[in-house]
Design a protein around this motif. Structure first.
Motif, PDB file in Angstrom:
ATOM      1  N   ASN A  73      37.105  38.370  42.865  1.00  0.00           N
ATOM      2  CA  ASN A  73      37.604  39.705  42.535  1.00  0.00           C
ATOM      3  C   ASN A  73      36.422  40.654  42.487  1.00  0.00           C
ATOM      4  O   ASN A  73      35.338  40.276  42.039  1.00  0.00           O
ATOM      5  CB  ASN A  73      38.292  39.710  41.166  1.00  0.00           C
ATOM      6  CG  ASN A  73      39.728  39.297  41.246  1.00  0.00           C
ATOM      7  OD1 ASN A  73      40.300  39.152  42.320  1.00  0.00           O
ATOM      8  ND2 ASN A  73      40.330  39.084  40.092  1.00  0.00           N
ATOM      9  N   SER A  79      39.349  44.379  39.882  1.00  0.00           N
ATOM     10  CA  SER A  79      39.566  44.451  38.443  1.00  0.00           C
ATOM     11  C   SER A  79      38.822  45.664  37.898  1.00  0.00           C
ATOM     12  O   SER A  79      37.772  46.044  38.415  1.00  0.00           O
ATOM     13  CB  SER A  79      39.121  43.171  37.733  1.00  0.00           C
ATOM     14  OG  SER A  79      37.731  42.982  37.870  1.00  0.00           O
ATOM     15  N   ARG A  87      34.845  43.670  40.722  1.00  0.00           N
ATOM     16  CA  ARG A  87      34.930  44.429  39.477  1.00  0.00           C
ATOM     17  C   ARG A  87      34.408  45.833  39.740  1.00  0.00           C
ATOM     18  O   ARG A  87      33.246  46.009  40.113  1.00  0.00           O
ATOM     19  CB  ARG A  87      34.130  43.741  38.381  1.00  0.00           C
ATOM     20  CG  ARG A  87      34.255  44.413  37.033  1.00  0.00           C
ATOM     21  CD  ARG A  87      33.667  43.555  35.952  1.00  0.00           C
ATOM     22  NE  ARG A  87      33.680  44.237  34.676  1.00  0.00           N
ATOM     23  CZ  ARG A  87      33.529  43.617  33.519  1.00  0.00           C
ATOM     24  NH1 ARG A  87      33.334  42.315  33.486  1.00  0.00           N
ATOM     25  NH2 ARG A  87      33.561  44.295  32.402  1.00  0.00           N
TER      26      ARG A  87
END
Length: 195
Positions: free
Chosen positions: A6, A88, A8
């Motif tokens: 993911n 995220s 960030r």
């Protein structure tokens, strides 16, 4: 996708690039489709190809998407894909200045509004799904008494479980088992409240 991790988002520029209604829709469609051209996406969002191309370039400028290998013999087409396995955004990365708090709140509201719209469309279309899909679909609300640490632990376990099922479905599809598979949205919120 380039990275199995993911991404960030920690900077205001990238947050603002994503926090545009059309860009967020385009990112979501690319995530679902894996790869697409501006013309494919323009058809799905009912916008001009030139406008979609502009917004795709803005997403690419911030490393949210990247060019993909061409999927057809037409060398004029530019194919795109997400640059990571997801995104995220964490509160602690945007809590040290009022303008950062405001930008994070605005992005979170936009994400929520688009998720709500997706669910509203599902509710309108639900009568047209098969009995099997209607039975498998769910919405639930749980009101638990937890500490912040317990909520964080629950979040981690839910993410791990969802990644397990996503990986299982993608592997089966890559092996040619796509019959009966549909895109499935699962929205989970965990937050404190007082009555």
């Amino acid at each position: 996708m380039a990275s199995k991790e993911n991404r960030r988002i920690t900077d205001m520029g990238t947050l603002k690039a994503l926090a545009h209604p059309l860009r967020m829709r385009l990112y979501r469609l690319l995530y679902v489709n894996r790869t697409a051209t501006a013309s494919h996406l323009a058809d799905q969002v009912d916008e001009a190809v030139s406008l979609v191309s502009y917004h795709l370039r803005k997403l690419a400028d911030h490393g949210l998407i990247e060019q993909a290998e061409p999927q057809s013999g037409d060398g004029r087409e530019r194919w795109w894909r997400p640059a990571s396995d997801g995104l995220s955004i964490h509160d602690e990365d945007f809590s040290d200045a009022p303008e950062k708090v405001a930008a994070h709140t605005a992005a979170s509201r936009l994400i929520y509004e688009q998720r709500s719209e997706l669910y509203r469309r599902h509710l309108d279309a639900r009568p047209h799904w098969s009995a099997e899909w209607k039975s498998a679909s769910f919405d639930s609300e749980y009101l638990a008494r937890l500490t912040a640490a317990e909520l964080a632990e629950l979040s981690g376990e839910l993410h791990a479980l969802l990644k397990k099922y996503d990986a299982k479905g993608r592997a089966a599809e890559a092996a040619g088992d796509s019959e009966g598979r549909e895109n499935v949205a699962l929205h989970v919120y965990g937050f404190p409240f007082r009555v």
